[in-house]
Motif scaffolding. Structure first.
Motif, PDB file in Angstrom:
ATOM      1  N   MET A 122     -11.489   2.248  -7.390  1.00  0.00           N
ATOM      2  CA  MET A 122     -11.930   1.263  -6.399  1.00  0.00           C
ATOM      3  C   MET A 122     -10.722   0.593  -5.772  1.00  0.00           C
ATOM      4  N   ARG A 123      -9.764   0.209  -6.648  1.00  0.00           N
ATOM      5  CA  ARG A 123      -8.597  -0.517  -6.177  1.00  0.00           C
ATOM      6  C   ARG A 123      -7.763   0.319  -5.209  1.00  0.00           C
ATOM      7  N   THR A 124      -7.527   1.603  -5.584  1.00  0.00           N
ATOM      8  CA  THR A 124      -6.756   2.470  -4.691  1.00  0.00           C
ATOM      9  C   THR A 124      -7.532   2.720  -3.409  1.00  0.00           C
ATOM     10  N   ALA A 125      -8.866   2.847  -3.531  1.00  0.00           N
ATOM     11  CA  ALA A 125      -9.693   3.075  -2.346  1.00  0.00           C
ATOM     12  C   ALA A 125      -9.512   1.929  -1.353  1.00  0.00           C
ATOM     13  N   VAL A 126      -9.477   0.682  -1.882  1.00  0.00           N
ATOM     14  CA  VAL A 126      -9.295  -0.479  -1.012  1.00  0.00           C
ATOM     15  C   VAL A 126      -7.938  -0.411  -0.327  1.00  0.00           C
ATOM     16  N   GLY A 127      -6.905  -0.075  -1.097  1.00  0.00           N
ATOM     17  CA  GLY A 127      -5.555   0.030  -0.542  1.00  0.00           C
ATOM     18  C   GLY A 127      -5.493   1.052   0.580  1.00  0.00           C
ATOM     19  N   VAL A 128      -6.090   2.218   0.333  1.00  0.00           N
ATOM     20  CA  VAL A 128      -6.109   3.284   1.346  1.00  0.00           C
ATOM     21  C   VAL A 128      -6.838   2.807   2.599  1.00  0.00           C
ATOM     22  N   LEU A 129      -7.971   2.149   2.378  1.00  0.00           N
ATOM     23  CA  LEU A 129      -8.784   1.666   3.494  1.00  0.00           C
ATOM     24  C   LEU A 129      -8.011   0.647   4.339  1.00  0.00           C
ATOM     25  N   VAL A 130      -7.275  -0.257   3.657  1.00  0.00           N
ATOM     26  CA  VAL A 130      -6.511  -1.272   4.382  1.00  0.00           C
ATOM     27  C   VAL A 130      -5.428  -0.618   5.221  1.00  0.00           C
ATOM     28  N   LEU A 131      -4.681   0.314   4.601  1.00  0.00           N
ATOM     29  CA  LEU A 131      -3.602   0.990   5.335  1.00  0.00           C
ATOM     30  C   LEU A 131      -4.164   1.797   6.503  1.00  0.00           C
ATOM     31  N   ALA A 132      -5.294   2.472   6.266  1.00  0.00           N
ATOM     32  CA  ALA A 132      -5.910   3.268   7.324  1.00  0.00           C
ATOM     33  C   ALA A 132      -6.345   2.375   8.483  1.00  0.00           C
ATOM     34  N   SER A 133      -6.939   1.215   8.163  1.00  0.00           N
ATOM     35  CA  SER A 133      -7.377   0.306   9.225  1.00  0.00           C
ATOM     36  C   SER A 133      -6.188  -0.189  10.033  1.00  0.00           C
ATOM     37  N   LEU A 134      -5.101  -0.516   9.325  1.00  0.00           N
ATOM     38  CA  LEU A 134      -3.909  -0.993  10.027  1.00  0.00           C
ATOM     39  C   LEU A 134      -3.361   0.102  10.947  1.00  0.00           C
ATOM     40  N   ALA A 135      -3.289   1.324  10.411  1.00  0.00           N
ATOM     41  CA  ALA A 135      -2.798   2.448  11.214  1.00  0.00           C
ATOM     42  C   ALA A 135      -3.691   2.631  12.434  1.00  0.00           C
ATOM     43  N   ALA A 136      -4.999   2.528  12.234  1.00  0.00           N
ATOM     44  CA  ALA A 136      -5.947   2.685  13.338  1.00  0.00           C
ATOM     45  C   ALA A 136      -5.706   1.613  14.392  1.00  0.00           C
ATOM     46  N   LEU A 137      -5.479   0.366  13.944  1.00  0.00           N
ATOM     47  CA  LEU A 137      -5.223  -0.716  14.890  1.00  0.00           C
ATOM     48  C   LEU A 137      -3.971  -0.428  15.716  1.00  0.00           C
ATOM     49  N   PHE A 138      -2.937   0.104  15.034  1.00  0.00           N
ATOM     50  CA  PHE A 138      -1.703   0.399  15.751  1.00  0.00           C
ATOM     51  C   PHE A 138      -1.888   1.568  16.716  1.00  0.00           C
ATOM     52  N   ALA A 139      -2.804   2.487  16.361  1.00  0.00           N
ATOM     53  CA  ALA A 139      -2.986   3.680  17.191  1.00  0.00           C
ATOM     54  C   ALA A 139      -3.944   3.426  18.358  1.00  0.00           C
ATOM     55  N   LEU A 140      -4.727   2.353  18.270  1.00  0.00           N
ATOM     56  CA  LEU A 140      -5.778   2.114  19.268  1.00  0.00           C
ATOM     57  C   LEU A 140      -5.321   2.190  20.725  1.00  0.00           C
ATOM     58  N   PRO A 141      -4.187   1.556  21.094  1.00  0.00           N
ATOM     59  CA  PRO A 141      -3.823   1.549  22.524  1.00  0.00           C
ATOM     60  C   PRO A 141      -3.655   2.936  23.108  1.00  0.00           C
TER      61      PRO A 141
END
Lengths: 234, 319
Positions: B1-20
């Protein structure tokens, strides 16, 4: 160590404590015996600064506790394990026990204090990572006492530590109390039934309607009016 | 669960950076306020979720941040965004301390009403003191410089959806990490303990009022940072930012995402902004649908969207 003199406390217009005096010395186990409503919990809450006395003094190691805020009194080294539900449900057992090592620094190192708390109630080690709301009544009681102990207090206040517990678990709590006493801590313990008082108690005070009506040692033959009070109405 | 949360956070951040590079400029100007609210809600939820104090007046600190950015940029000529954030944040903390000194003596509805009252006081001040605050038109906010770089060759939109956007996402990551450390520190656990039972934690030596005052101040700082970003995005600081319905929106977002979880309010901020803008495009009865959403969330999913996600996750893993 703890010296209370002529303490009077008033709650919403009725006098709950009518001038009680008592003393607890280092390494002493002192029991406050009385029926429900006699004023035991009021005594504890007043020592902890949650209630303000009308008159009288509370001295702790030559310092007056009257008018100090509750958290200061705890930080001075008075540990309190209240009667009602005691454990923080949102914190784990380990966090519950660790909390007082953050609020009161100094003295012995935190690890030593935490280890000591677990040594008194070794069963708690198994539950260290459980949340507070996943414990039985007896386990909660142990956490509550262990947590008060982790404050590294010179004086420990225990409000009805056996209340609502199965008789099977009482010996382990009594064992815990004995080992706390051996460390040189003073203990003031409230109890409604005289038969529950450990025989190694140094002194008992009998409280009835806000007054201390008897003072003696456990195992004494009590006068009949005291007997009526101290057997818990049985 | 803990690693899943970490992966999800990093993925969301990457997605935010990639959005433009994926979305049009219009959508990025929508993501920007969501990022601003996400930052504000990190602070708001320190007080609401972790300390158990529901403020109905936190729009005040969002407005202090916005007006701070406005006054500093257009009246005092300060361009540096870093300086703007620090000074408006400090102003919000200075405004929060007297409010907090009074409010943290109370809990529950009394705390909520007191913060609401202070929020309304501030709104009247912004609205009525025309000479200082510009009244209902507010104050213009000028484009700031980022790390000393003014990006003069970019027009307003290109600046907002370009460097400013990346800057704000970076800010969200940094402030999110700091808040994560705060709530998991002994200080954060003191707050959680005192949320459950104030007296009980005082018996253990917790300085409840003092810790709540600190939590209140930190939350005001975060709200001001969010407010400054909002104001730069619209180019204007106006008194509606301080209005009590705006405070209500902060509560809405926290409940929508789930205030019991660290990431809930962040999810709530993004969902709310998009839900609101989509609904406004479809129907003029968008308030009705937003209200209905809130009712469904509170009745059926009291742990918010993140709570719903957690339930689905456990159900999937049980099979």
């Amino acid at each position: 160590m703890l010296a209370i003199q002529n303490l009077a406390v008033d709650i919403q217009g009725s006098l709950i404590l009518r001038g009680i005096s008592l003393e607890v010395g280092p390494g002493e186990l002192v029991c406050l015996v009385g029926r429900n409503g006699a004023g035991k919990t009021t005594t504890f809450r007043t020592i902890m600064g949650y209630l303000r006395p009308v008159s009288g003094t509370i001295g702790f190691r030559d310092k007056s506790l009257v008018n100090l805020p509750t958290y200061r009194i705890a930080q001075l080294g008075v540990g309190y394990s209240p009667e009602e539900s005691q454990v923080f449900a949102d914190l784990t057992v380990a966090e519950n026990i660790e909390l007082p090592t953050w609020t009161r620094k100094g003295g012995r190192p935190a690890k030593e204090r935490i280890d000591l708390a677990y040594d008194i109630f070794p069963k708690l080690r198994q539950y260290a990572h459980r949340d507070g709301d996943q414990l039985s009544g007896g386990e909660r009681k142990m956490v509550s006492i262990a947590r008060a102990l982790a404050l590294d207090p010179q004086l420990l206040l225990l409000d009805e530590p056996f209340e609502g517990l199965s008789p099977a678990i009482i010996p382990s709590i009594i064992g815990g109390i004995a080992s706390i006493q051996k460390l040189g801590h003073g203990i003031l313990m409230a109890e409604s039934n005289v038969h529950h008082i450990p025989e190694f108690a140094d002194r008992i005070y009998v409280l009835e309607r806000g007054e201390i009506i008897y003072q003696g040692k456990p195992g004494d033959t009590y006068p009949p009016e005291v007997m009526k009070v101290v057997t818990g109405g049985a | 669960m803990r690693t899943a949360v970490g992966v999800l956070v990093l993925a969301s951040l990457a997605a935010l950076f990639a959005l433009p590079s994926v979305l049009s400029a219009y959508y990025i100007t929508l993501v920007l306020p969501a990022v601003a609210y996400a930052i504000a809600l990190l602070g708001f939820n320190l007080l609401f979720g972790y300390t158990g104090l529901l403020s109905f007046g936190h729009a005040l600190y969002v407005a202090v941040g916005a007006y701070g950015a406005a006054v500093l940029s257009s009246k005092l000529g300060i361009k540096s965004f870093e300086l703007v954030l620090l000074l408006s944040g400090a102003a919000a903390v200075a405004a929060a301390i007297p409010v907090a000194l009074l409010s943290v003596r109370y809990e529950k509805i009394f705390f909520g009403i007191l913060t609401l009252a202070f929020g309304m006081l501030f709104h009247s001040f912004l609205f009525k003191f025309y000479d200082i605050t510009g009244g209902d038109t507010g104050i213009r906010v000028l484009r700031p410089s980022l790390f000393g770089n003014e990006f003069k060759d970019l027009d307003k939109t290109a600046f907002l959806v370009g460097p400013f956007y990346y800057y704000c996402v970076g800010l969200l990551a940094v402030l999110g990490f700091v808040m994560w450390r705060i709530v998991h520190s002994p200080f954060g656990l003191h707050l959680v303990a005192s949320r459950e039972n104030r007296r009980k934690s005082e018996y253990l030596g917790v300085r409840v009022r003092f810790f709540r005052l600190i939590a209140f101040s930190i939350s005001a700082f975060y709200c001001a940072v969010g407010g400054a970003i909002l104001a730069i995005n619209t180019g204007q600081a106006d008194p509606e930012l301080a209005y009590w319905t705006h405070s209500g929106e902060l509560v809405f977002m926290a409940v929508l995402g789930g205030f019991a979880n660290f990431f809930g309010p962040l999810v709530g901020a993004f969902t709310f902004i998009f839900l609101k803008s989509e609904l406004m495009g479809i129907t003029q009865f968008w308030r009705f649908w937003l209200g209905l959403t809130l009712i469904v969330i509170v009745v059926l999913f009291p742990r918010g969207l993140v709570g719903l996600g957690q339930d689905l996750w456990t159900r999937l893993h049980r099979q």
